[in-house]
Each structure stands twice: as structure tokens, then as C-alpha cells.
Design a protein around this motif. Structure first.
Motif, PDB file in Angstrom:
ATOM      1  N   ILE A 119       0.945  -1.342   0.097  1.00 27.36           N
ATOM      2  CA  ILE A 119       0.129   0.138  -0.164  1.00 27.36           C
ATOM      3  C   ILE A 119       0.923   1.243  -0.005  1.00 27.36           C
ATOM      4  O   ILE A 119       0.670   2.180  -0.859  1.00 27.36           O
ATOM      5  N   PHE A 120       1.804   1.385   1.020  1.00 27.47           N
ATOM      6  CA  PHE A 120       2.499   2.553   0.942  1.00 27.47           C
ATOM      7  C   PHE A 120       3.630   2.737  -0.107  1.00 27.47           C
ATOM      8  O   PHE A 120       3.695   3.851  -0.672  1.00 27.47           O
ATOM      9  N   MET A 121       4.241   1.777  -0.214  1.00 24.64           N
ATOM     10  CA  MET A 121       5.282   1.792  -1.675  1.00 24.64           C
ATOM     11  C   MET A 121       4.666   2.344  -2.967  1.00 24.64           C
ATOM     12  O   MET A 121       5.064   3.293  -3.544  1.00 24.64           O
ATOM     13  N   PRO A 122       3.411   1.750  -3.233  1.00 25.38           N
ATOM     14  CA  PRO A 122       3.129   2.244  -4.476  1.00 25.38           C
ATOM     15  C   PRO A 122       2.339   3.742  -4.353  1.00 25.38           C
ATOM     16  O   PRO A 122       2.706   4.436  -5.304  1.00 25.38           O
ATOM     17  N   LEU A 123       1.954   3.957  -3.302  1.00 23.17           N
ATOM     18  CA  LEU A 123       1.141   5.350  -3.114  1.00 23.17           C
ATOM     19  C   LEU A 123       2.363   6.293  -2.870  1.00 23.17           C
ATOM     20  O   LEU A 123       1.933   7.273  -3.338  1.00 23.17           O
ATOM     21  N   SER A 124       3.473   6.006  -2.453  1.00 18.35           N
ATOM     22  CA  SER A 124       4.541   6.837  -2.208  1.00 18.35           C
ATOM     23  C   SER A 124       5.518   6.792  -3.296  1.00 18.35           C
ATOM     24  O   SER A 124       6.714   7.402  -3.284  1.00 18.35           O
ATOM     25  N   LEU A 125       5.131   6.342  -4.365  1.00 17.02           N
ATOM     26  CA  LEU A 125       6.158   6.212  -5.556  1.00 17.02           C
ATOM     27  C   LEU A 125       7.140   7.609  -5.865  1.00 17.02           C
ATOM     28  O   LEU A 125       8.319   7.491  -5.877  1.00 17.02           O
ATOM     29  N   PRO A 126       6.481   8.600  -5.924  1.00 10.07           N
ATOM     30  CA  PRO A 126       6.793   9.969  -6.177  1.00 10.07           C
ATOM     31  C   PRO A 126       8.073  10.348  -5.025  1.00 10.07           C
ATOM     32  O   PRO A 126       9.090  10.708  -5.464  1.00 10.07           O
ATOM     33  N   ALA A 127       7.560  10.028  -3.884  1.00 15.07           N
ATOM     34  CA  ALA A 127       8.645  10.351  -2.831  1.00 15.07           C
ATOM     35  C   ALA A 127       9.723   9.517  -2.864  1.00 15.07           C
ATOM     36  O   ALA A 127      11.058   9.947  -2.592  1.00 15.07           O
ATOM     37  N   VAL A 128       9.646   8.121  -3.151  1.00 16.24           N
ATOM     38  CA  VAL A 128      10.426   7.236  -3.014  1.00 16.24           C
ATOM     39  C   VAL A 128      11.664   7.377  -4.099  1.00 16.24           C
ATOM     40  O   VAL A 128      12.650   7.409  -4.200  1.00 16.24           O
ATOM     41  N   LEU A 129      11.054   7.873  -5.364  1.00 20.18           N
ATOM     42  CA  LEU A 129      11.838   8.265  -6.594  1.00 20.18           C
ATOM     43  C   LEU A 129      12.656   9.460  -6.231  1.00 20.18           C
ATOM     44  O   LEU A 129      13.786   9.561  -6.528  1.00 20.18           O
ATOM     45  N   THR A 130      12.111  10.433  -5.458  1.00 13.15           N
ATOM     46  CA  THR A 130      12.823  11.569  -5.021  1.00 13.15           C
ATOM     47  C   THR A 130      13.942  11.072  -4.198  1.00 13.15           C
ATOM     48  O   THR A 130      14.978  11.690  -4.635  1.00 13.15           O
ATOM     49  N   VAL A 131      13.761  10.378  -3.437  1.00 12.32           N
ATOM     50  CA  VAL A 131      14.932   9.736  -2.507  1.00 12.32           C
ATOM     51  C   VAL A 131      15.738   9.127  -3.293  1.00 12.32           C
ATOM     52  O   VAL A 131      17.014   9.613  -3.080  1.00 12.32           O
ATOM     53  N   ALA A 132      15.462   8.419  -4.287  1.00 16.08           N
ATOM     54  CA  ALA A 132      16.434   7.699  -5.015  1.00 16.08           C
ATOM     55  C   ALA A 132      17.231   8.621  -6.143  1.00 16.08           C
ATOM     56  O   ALA A 132      18.681   8.439  -5.704  1.00 16.08           O
ATOM     57  N   ILE A 133      16.482   9.639  -6.372  1.00 14.60           N
ATOM     58  CA  ILE A 133      16.992  10.410  -7.387  1.00 14.60           C
ATOM     59  C   ILE A 133      18.132  11.301  -6.671  1.00 14.60           C
ATOM     60  O   ILE A 133      19.459  11.454  -6.978  1.00 14.60           O
ATOM     61  N   PHE A 134      17.837  11.961  -5.057  1.00 13.59           N
ATOM     62  CA  PHE A 134      18.851  12.662  -4.761  1.00 13.59           C
ATOM     63  C   PHE A 134      19.957  11.708  -4.179  1.00 13.59           C
ATOM     64  O   PHE A 134      21.014  12.073  -3.908  1.00 13.59           O
ATOM     65  N   SER A 135      19.676  10.455  -3.834  1.00 11.48           N
ATOM     66  CA  SER A 135      20.889   9.808  -3.258  1.00 11.48           C
ATOM     67  C   SER A 135      21.745   9.336  -4.483  1.00 11.48           C
ATOM     68  O   SER A 135      22.958   9.439  -4.390  1.00 11.48           O
ATOM     69  N   PHE A 136      21.184   9.024  -5.586  1.00  9.77           N
ATOM     70  CA  PHE A 136      21.934   8.901  -6.842  1.00  9.77           C
ATOM     71  C   PHE A 136      22.944   9.986  -7.014  1.00  9.77           C
ATOM     72  O   PHE A 136      24.152   9.928  -7.211  1.00  9.77           O
ATOM     73  N   GLN A 137      22.460  11.265  -7.169  1.00  6.91           N
ATOM     74  CA  GLN A 137      22.915  12.428  -7.141  1.00  6.91           C
ATOM     75  C   GLN A 137      24.243  12.619  -6.334  1.00  6.91           C
ATOM     76  O   GLN A 137      25.454  12.762  -6.778  1.00  6.91           O
ATOM     77  N   SER A 138      23.975  12.473  -4.844  1.00  9.49           N
ATOM     78  CA  SER A 138      24.999  12.642  -3.848  1.00  9.49           C
ATOM     79  C   SER A 138      26.222  11.545  -4.099  1.00  9.49           C
ATOM     80  O   SER A 138      27.067  11.858  -3.905  1.00  9.49           O
ATOM     81  N   VAL A 139      25.733  10.276  -4.355  1.00 14.47           N
ATOM     82  CA  VAL A 139      26.616   9.296  -4.346  1.00 14.47           C
ATOM     83  C   VAL A 139      27.704   9.495  -5.600  1.00 14.47           C
ATOM     84  O   VAL A 139      28.997   9.241  -5.564  1.00 14.47           O
ATOM     85  N   TRP A 140      26.792   9.732  -6.787  1.00 10.28           N
ATOM     86  CA  TRP A 140      27.618  10.004  -8.031  1.00 10.28           C
ATOM     87  C   TRP A 140      28.712  11.151  -7.903  1.00 10.28           C
ATOM     88  O   TRP A 140      29.612  11.088  -8.538  1.00 10.28           O
ATOM     89  N   ASN A 141      28.285  12.025  -7.296  1.00 11.20           N
ATOM     90  CA  ASN A 141      29.230  13.165  -7.165  1.00 11.20           C
ATOM     91  C   ASN A 141      29.919  13.015  -6.137  1.00 11.20           C
ATOM     92  O   ASN A 141      31.017  14.162  -5.839  1.00 11.20           O
ATOM     93  N   ASP A 142      30.151  12.167  -5.007  1.00  7.50           N
ATOM     94  CA  ASP A 142      30.838  12.303  -3.856  1.00  7.50           C
ATOM     95  C   ASP A 142      32.308  12.139  -4.088  1.00  7.50           C
ATOM     96  O   ASP A 142      32.680  11.462  -5.090  1.00  7.50           O
ATOM     97  N   PHE A 143      33.041  13.073  -3.421  1.00  9.59           N
ATOM     98  CA  PHE A 143      34.492  13.267  -3.577  1.00  9.59           C
ATOM     99  C   PHE A 143      35.133  12.700  -2.333  1.00  9.59           C
ATOM    100  O   PHE A 143      36.167  12.194  -2.204  1.00  9.59           O
ATOM    101  N   TYR A 144      34.737  13.562  -1.127  1.00 12.37           N
ATOM    102  CA  TYR A 144      35.192  13.173  -0.036  1.00 12.37           C
ATOM    103  C   TYR A 144      35.350  12.078   0.518  1.00 12.37           C
ATOM    104  O   TYR A 144      36.551  11.709   1.104  1.00 12.37           O
ATOM    105  N   GLY A 145      34.244  11.244   0.507  1.00 10.34           N
ATOM    106  CA  GLY A 145      34.332   9.726   1.012  1.00 10.34           C
ATOM    107  C   GLY A 145      35.093   8.958   0.333  1.00 10.34           C
ATOM    108  O   GLY A 145      36.302   8.412   0.791  1.00 10.34           O
TER     109      GLY A 145
END
Lengths: 308, 296
Positions: free
Chosen positions: B205-231
Motif C-alpha cells: 500500500i505505502f510503496m505504490p502510493l509513495s512512489l513519487p517520494a521514493v523516486l525523489t529519495v532515489a534521485i537525490f541519493s544517486f546524485q549525491s553518491v555519483w558526485n561524492d568526492f570526500y568519501g
């Protein structure tokens, strides 16, 4: 179900209470473990380490507050100098970015054809990886071959030294932060669009002009957003590292020797783990103090719709 | 919302309103186009330089658009001596995959727990989680580095890929929790009566309904790890373990001053996935930013 039988004086915990507690902790278990393993224990360890002398290959030696004393008394460690660089950056780049982001949001909030294109364009620099963006700027601002100097010459202006000048390197980095207004701008745009039109109508009926409407309606309505971004901006400024590391390496003559870069060098170049831990705690303390000051000010300056 | 609040009052008072509106529109477009150019300049300069010959790249005065497009720059940069761009890309993709998966699984579980289950200590743990936003990573970095050193995790992907599985980041938890709290309880009440477990409710129930929020998290995570330099800079040592960011920095150190066209080509290659993701998922970027109000 022992808890529900026999006890009369205490209200009995229901069956669902215990089930919810068990389920709740099962669901949040990852973050509980994470907070213990990756936050709490390392924080304690880091605090203890900050009172030691610890070149990583030998065992740590207790030195009391020596690291903290050294930081503020030995100029060659350049702790105060690097703190100065970071604070200069934070106190100029953060307000500048906020003003620019607000200006851009006001501009992009106009009802004009093709506005989506401009919104995308203004946001675009923020999706370029920071490293790629740093290298492009290094090349654009190359004193010898860079496009910017070529444009300056075309207008009869003197060539700039940018990253290579002791007095121009830090202002250049501050200026470049303006290309990162994208996310803040989007927050402001959303804020602008949520201001009820009726407020402006009422203001106009009272005979307010554009500037008055901005000062008395737009700005107060946006103040929580401004406050929040000021806070996260200052915290972010203390993390500033990449451009200084790859473009200027703290130079020339330590002009861009940011606090975080100094800390990195102390820890990973010179293996002074104790001193570096102390520096991290001082950074944390400064962030906390700045946050408290901001919160104090916010009571007077930030307008909240619902007062608690 | 018909006009800019700052100017509309002024215009209303003006008798030559129509003409003024037109002049205003022209000025606005001029300003917008000027700034659009300013914001696009770095990207244009990156792409332009990446197609130049070495001679043209170091020409004075410089030109923005190369006289001929030298496509060979891309394969040449990719296979340049002392580089391993294919390996670095694979490493970055591997790290990105595990980090994003870890963040998504753990932050949805935790966010559901905070949003929907009542239990003692919930507020404490939630506030503790949110408070970590204020904690500079430098405070925990040094003991963790020593710890990873002791358990032989340095120069492996583990320090980068394992921690995201434990919580997935305060901001992501916050964003998902906000979203979950807005889902009406009637839906899960019905499911409970049918005998569903909490986990099934979250998943069905929650995952399908929250797909936009989940995708948002996925995209920002992707962006930050793809760009990560310090770690990667701190934890990875050997050149075959480098990420793209570390590799490009290495390239810059070796050849950056003499082969800028290759530098710009690999920089643009690293940018392309971000551009693609941004244009496919633009609305999730915007949503994510406005929901958390955070400049990431």
C-alpha cells in the motif's frame, strides 16, 4: 500477557501496545543501529581522541587539553587562519546566495511565456558534478587561456588573476558559489507561489506600493524559508572542501585554506588524529553556537503563520 | 498570481499601463536571457572545449564554439595512458547501486515506523535522527577511519556502501515520513481486517502510493553518491579502486595542464548521467527540494 493479569492499580498495557512497541523497534532498527554504530560511539571516541596525541600507527597518548590549547596558540597550525577563511566565506557567500536566489525566484515567478525553460536553465549548474564544475571554472578563469580574461580584455578591462592571486582567490570562490543557487531558488519559488494573493490585494487597497508590498508581505512570508536556508548554508560552508582542494589546494599562500581542508590535512596528510578530532569538535561547537544565535534572532525576525 | 506583486501595484496606478507592461516584458526577457547565458556558460564551455583540438584549446583569444568537432577526443580521453576510466565507471556504478538500494530499503522501513507505529521512545529516536543533520561528518570521521583501518576496510567499498543501509540519512527518513503521514489510515485499516502484516502494508500500500517520494529519495541519493568526492578520497587508495571523481582528479593532476580538451571530455561524460536523470525526473527534483526545503 503477564502484564494484563493481576495488576489493578496500574492501567494494564494492552496486547496491541506490546505488539506496536516490538514492531516499531523492528522497523526503526536500522536507524537505531546506525545512530549507535555510526554516530554515538564514534562521537564518544572522537571526543576522547581529541584529548590525545595520536599518530595513527602508534597508540594514543593522553595529553589533556593540549590540542585545544595548541589550536589557538600555535600559528603554524593555521587553525585560526583557516577558521577565518571559512567564516569569511560563510558570512559572505551564504547571504549573497540567499539574495541572489530570492532575486532569481522573483524574476522566475513572473507569468511569461517560456518561463519553464529559464527555470531549468537557472537550475542546471547545480546538477553538474561539483568536481566537473570546479575544473570547468578553473579553465574558464585560467589567467592565461581562460575565456573570462578574453572577455575582460575585449571590454578594455585588465586581466584578472582569479585563483592565482592571494587577494582574489577567496572572492573568486565566493562568487562561484552563486552558480549554486538552484535548490534555494526552487524553495523560494514554491514559497512565493504559496503566498495568498488576497494579502497583496489587501495591501494594494491600503495603497501600498511595490516596495512596501515586498517588505511587508513577501519578505515576512518567506522568512522561515530564508532562516532555514541561512542555517543550512552556514553548516554547509563549514563542509566546504572540494573546490579548495582540487583548484587552489588552499593557496595561494593559504588564502583559501578552508577549515575543513586544514582538518583533512591534519588527519590524513600529517596523521595528527588527536588534533584533527579536536578541530572537528571546535567546528561542531561553532556550528552549535551559530545555530543558537540564529534561533535567538529568528524569534524576533521570522514570521510564523501559527504561533505555538 | 497574474503579475509580479512588486510591480503590479505600480502599474495599476499608471495610466499608460499597456505600454508599460510591454516595456516591462521586454526588459524582463532581456534580463532572463542574459542570466540564462551566464548560468549556461560553464556547461557550454565544458562541451565546447571537449571537442577542440589541443591547439585550439590553448588558443588566444579563445573561441567558445570549436571550428571542427573533434569527436576522437572522447575515445582518446577514455583510453588515455595511466587511466582506467572503464574500471572507474564500473566502480562508481557499483557503489552507487549499493548505496541507493541501501538508502531506499532502510529509509522506507524507518520512515514507516516513525510515521505509523506508536511506541515508547519514538519521539526520542526521531529527534535524535533529525539532530544528526546538524552534526558535521568530520566529528565521527576520524574514529571511523581508525576503525575501518583496524578491520581492513580501507581501500574497499565497504566504508562507502555499508553505512547507508543503517538508516539511509535523516533527510530521506524525514521526507518519506512526511509523505507516509499524509496517506489516509482507512486504507491500512481495511488491510488489517484482511489479516495483512505491517510489512505487507508497507510494501503493497505505502510503496505504490509513495512512489513519487521514493523516486525523489532515489534521485537525490544517486546524485549525491555519483558526485561524492570526500568519501572516496579518504577511503580509497589504489588506482583500480578509484571512482570516476577520483579518477578525473588524478587525470587532472597528471595531464590537466596540457590536455584540457580531454579533461573537459571526461568531465562532460561524468555529467551526462546527471543531465539525463534530471530531464527525465525534473519534477521529482523540484518536489524533493520543496518538501524538505533543503539545499542539498
Amino acid at each position: 500477557m503477564a502484564s494484563t493479569t493481576g495488576k489493578i492499580s496500574k492501567p494494564a498495557r494492552s496486547r496491541s501496545f506490546w505488539r506496536d512497541t516490538r514492531d516499531g523497534y523492528l522497523f526503526i532498527a536500522p536507524v537505531v543501529l546506525g545512530l549507535l554504530i555510526w554516530t554515538t560511539f564514534p562521537m564518544i571516541a572522537s571526543l576522547i581522541l581529541s584529548f590525545t596525541d595520536y599518530p595513527i600507527l602508534k597508540s594514543p597518548k593522553w595529553v589533556g587539553v593540549q590540542n585545544y590549547v595548541d589550536m589557538f596558540s600555535i600559528p603554524t597550525l593555521r587553525v585560526m587562519q583557516s577558521l577565518g577563511v571559512t567564516l569569511t566565506f560563510a558570512l559572505t557567500s551564504v547571504p549573497l546566495t540567499l539574495i541572489a536566489a530570492l532575486g532569481a525566484a522573483l524574476l522566475l515567478n513572473q507569468k511569461l511565456r517560456g518561463m519553464n525553460f529559464f527555470r531549468t536553465t537557472f537550475y542546471l549548474p547545480t546538477i553538474v558534478p561539483a568536481l566537473a564544475s570546479a575544473f570547468v571554472w578553473g579553465w574558464l578563469l585560467n589567467p592565461q587561456f581562460g575565456l573570462v580574461n578574453s572577455i575582460l580584455t575585449k571590454f578594455g578591462l585588465p586581466k584578472g588573476e582569479f585563483f592565482t592571486g592571494t587577494s582574489s582567490a577567496l572572492p573568486t570562490l565566493i562568487f562561484l558559489s552563486l552558480w549554486g543557487i538552484g535548490p534555494t531558488m526552487v524553495v523560494f519559488l514554491a514559497g512565493l507561489q504559496s503566498i495568498p494573493e488576497s494579502l497583496y490585494e489587501a495591501g494594494k487597497i491600503d495603497g501600498a506600493n511595490g516596495a512596501q508590498l515586498f517588505w511587508n508581505i513577501t519578505l515576512p512570508q518567506l522568512s522561515p524559508t530564508i532562516f532555514y536556508n541561512l542555517l543550512t548554508g552556514i553548516i554547509g560552508a563549514f563542509q566546504y572542501f572540494l573546490s579548495a582542494f582540487v583548484l587552489t589546494n588552499g593557496g595561494p599562500v593559504f588564502a583559501t585554506f578552508f577549515y575543513n581542508l586544514n582538518l583533512y590535512e591534519k588527519a590524513f596528510k600529517w596523521q595528527q588524529m588527536g588534533l584533527a578530532s579536536a578541530m572537528a569538535w571546535v567546528m561542531f561547537a561553532i556550528i552549535l553556537v551559530l545555530t543558537l544565535i540564529l534561533f535567538k534572532f529568528s524569534d524576533a525576525l521570522v514570521y510564523y503563520e501559527v504561533k505555538k | 498570481m497574474s503579475q509580479a506583486p512588486t510591480l503590479s501595484a505600480h502599474n495599476a496606478a499608471n495610466s499608460a499601463r499597456h505600454r508599460n507592461t510591454r516595456i516591462r516584458t521586454i526588459i524582463l526577457y532581456a534580463v532572463l536571457i542574459l542570466f540564462a547565458g551566464v548560468f549556461l556558460l560553464p556547461l557550454i564551455w565544458m562541451v565546447g572545449t571537449s571537442f577542440k583540438t589541443n591547439d585550439e584549446a590553448y588558443m588566444w583569444p579563445p573561441v567558445i564554439i570549436p571550428s571542427i568537432l573533434r569527436w576522437q577526443n572522447y575515445p582518446e580521453a577514455w583510453t588515455y595512458q595511466n587511466t582506467m576510466f572503464a574500471k572507474w565507471t564500473l566502480n562508481t556504478l557499483t557503489i552507487t547501486f549499493w548505496v541507493v538500494l541501501g538508502i531506499l530499503l532502510s529509509s522506507t522501513l524507518v520512515a514507516y515506523g516513525f510515521a505509523r507505529i506508536k511506541f515508547p521512545g519514538r519521539n526520542f529516536w526521531f529527534i535524535f535522527t533529525i539532530a544528526t543533520i546538524m552534526l558535521p561528518p568530520q566529528v565521527t570521521m576520524i574514529p571511523l577511519y581508525i576503525f575501518y583501518f583496524r578491520i581492513n576496510w580501507l581501500d574497499t567499498f565497504n566504508p562507502l556502501t555499508i553505512p547507508p543501509w543503517f538508516g539511509g540519512g535523516a533527510l530521506n527518513i524525514f521526507l518519506l515520513r512526511q509523505f507516509f503521514m499524509s496517506i489516509p489510515t482507512e486504507l491500512e485499516d481495511a488491510a488489517y481486517i484482511d489479516g495483512a502484516t505491517r510489512f505487507q502494508i508497507l510494501w503493497r500500500i505505502f510503496m505504490p502510493l509513495s512512489l513519487p517520494a521514493v523516486l525523489t529519495v532515489a534521485i537525490f541519493s544517486f546524485q549525491s553518491v555519483w558526485n561524492d568526492f570526500y568519501g572516496p578520497l579518504i577511503y580509497l587508495r589504489s588506482i583500480e579502486n578509484f571512482t570516476l571523481a577520483l579518477g578525473i582528479n588524478q587525470f587532472k593532476g597528471l595531464y590537466g595542464d596540457t590536455q584540457i580538451q580531454y579533461m573537459m571530455a571526461v568531465s562532460f561524460l561524468m555529467t551526462i548521467p546527471m543531465i539525463i536523470v534530471f530531464f527525465i525526473a525534473q519534477r521529482f527534483f523540484i518536489r524533493g527540494i520543496t518538501l524538505t526545503g533543503v539545499n542539498r
